[in-house]
Write a protein that holds these residues in place. Sequence first.
Motif, PDB file in Angstrom:
ATOM      1  N   UNK A  20      23.723  29.228 -19.960  1.00 11.74           N
ATOM      2  CA  UNK A  20      23.632  30.110 -21.127  1.00 11.74           C
ATOM      3  C   UNK A  20      22.379  30.988 -21.079  1.00 11.74           C
ATOM      4  N   UNK A  21      21.263  30.364 -20.663  1.00 13.67           N
ATOM      5  CA  UNK A  21      20.011  31.124 -20.573  1.00 13.67           C
ATOM      6  C   UNK A  21      20.110  32.227 -19.513  1.00 13.67           C
ATOM      7  N   UNK A  24      19.961  49.451 -17.447  1.00 17.19           N
ATOM      8  CA  UNK A  24      20.805  50.615 -17.708  1.00 17.19           C
ATOM      9  C   UNK A  24      20.107  51.599 -18.647  1.00 17.19           C
ATOM     10  N   UNK A  25      19.445  51.043 -19.678  1.00 15.05           N
ATOM     11  CA  UNK A  25      18.697  51.903 -20.600  1.00 15.05           C
ATOM     12  C   UNK A  25      17.611  52.663 -19.855  1.00 15.05           C
ATOM     13  N   UNK A  26      16.906  51.969 -18.963  1.00 11.07           N
ATOM     14  CA  UNK A  26      15.819  52.592 -18.212  1.00 11.07           C
ATOM     15  C   UNK A  26      16.343  53.689 -17.283  1.00 11.07           C
ATOM     16  N   UNK A  27      17.415  53.382 -16.530  1.00 15.72           N
ATOM     17  CA  UNK A  27      17.961  54.366 -15.600  1.00 15.72           C
ATOM     18  C   UNK A  27      18.538  55.569 -16.336  1.00 15.72           C
ATOM     19  N   UNK A  63      18.680  41.840 -19.126  1.00 12.83           N
ATOM     20  CA  UNK A  63      18.056  42.566 -18.016  1.00 12.83           C
ATOM     21  C   UNK A  63      18.959  43.702 -17.552  1.00 12.83           C
ATOM     22  N   UNK A  64      20.259  43.434 -17.499  1.00  6.96           N
ATOM     23  CA  UNK A  64      21.208  44.464 -17.081  1.00  6.96           C
ATOM     24  C   UNK A  64      21.205  45.634 -18.066  1.00  6.96           C
ATOM     25  N   UNK A 103      14.721  43.566 -23.863  1.00  2.53           N
ATOM     26  CA  UNK A 103      14.397  42.320 -23.175  1.00  2.53           C
ATOM     27  C   UNK A 103      13.847  41.266 -24.124  1.00  2.53           C
ATOM     28  N   UNK A 104      13.651  41.656 -25.387  1.00  6.02           N
ATOM     29  CA  UNK A 104      13.142  40.707 -26.361  1.00  6.02           C
ATOM     30  C   UNK A 104      11.631  40.734 -26.510  1.00  6.02           C
ATOM     31  N   UNK A 105      11.009  41.682 -25.841  1.00  9.26           N
ATOM     32  CA  UNK A 105       9.552  41.794 -25.931  1.00  9.26           C
ATOM     33  C   UNK A 105       9.200  42.575 -27.186  1.00  9.26           C
ATOM     34  N   UNK A 106       8.305  42.018 -27.988  1.00 16.22           N
ATOM     35  CA  UNK A 106       7.897  42.689 -29.220  1.00 16.22           C
ATOM     36  C   UNK A 106       7.044  43.912 -28.869  1.00 16.22           C
ATOM     37  N   UNK A 107       7.549  45.092 -29.248  1.00 18.74           N
ATOM     38  CA  UNK A 107       6.839  46.337 -28.904  1.00 18.74           C
ATOM     39  C   UNK A 107       5.936  46.831 -30.023  1.00 18.74           C
TER      40      UNK A 107
END
Length: 263
Positions: A16-17, A30-33, A25-26, A83-87
Amino acid sequence: MLTREQQQELLNLLIQLINYFATRILIASLILLLGLWLAKLIQRLSKRLMIKAQLEPTLIRFLVNLIYIATVTFVVLAALGKLGIQTTSFIAVLGAAGLAIGLALQGSLSNFASGVFMIIFRPFKVQDYIEGGGVEGTVEEISIFTTLLTTPDNKIIIIPNSKLYGDKIVNHSIQPIRRVDLKLTFNYHTNLDQLRDIFTSVVQGDQRIISEPIPDIEIQEIAASGIKILLTVWVRTPDYSRVRSDLNERLKHSLDAQGIQLV
């Protein structure tokens, strides 16, 4: 030792993790590209629009790069958030760093703002002869932070834009024609009709002097030192300095030939 049930639960949790983070990550990738591609597209479109609007090349380069950096920053923050990182804290750090840099570079930012205003409002352009900031010369380059002038004796002056834009700017080249003024003082015995004839003859002998507005001779003052007279002619702006010099020389020869002396 773990029981079979515990091992199976641990394996399911691990799967699950992996699925959870792999999906994030995928999506983040995709957002980054897609975001980087979109940033390039926005950069090209904004550049075309600015060129069509006939903005200065220096301003176009700066604004295009600024738009690209801002778009990439937004895309990176969006990817990190996925990614779940607090911005939020990251944005706060960027804001604090920007404030600190701004306070440290107040002078440079003032020059930058003045440079942007000069490029947008165009009080002068390259190859114009200007006065401003306590100096004068021909404009060779207008950058975001400084303006480069060449003096008549071929010295280079690099002046901060904030000093130049914050002062009175005199542009000698912006108008297509300029008036040449010659201020002369004669004694009381000077024959004014003769003086007008000399002036007319000298003016007609120079094809660079334009006929409209018409050349003029004006008595400005009858003073204790003599009669103060203003001679004016109009010329094309590029001819100003040369005509002024030649007119002085030819007037001097004509006055000497007629025996008329200046006071």
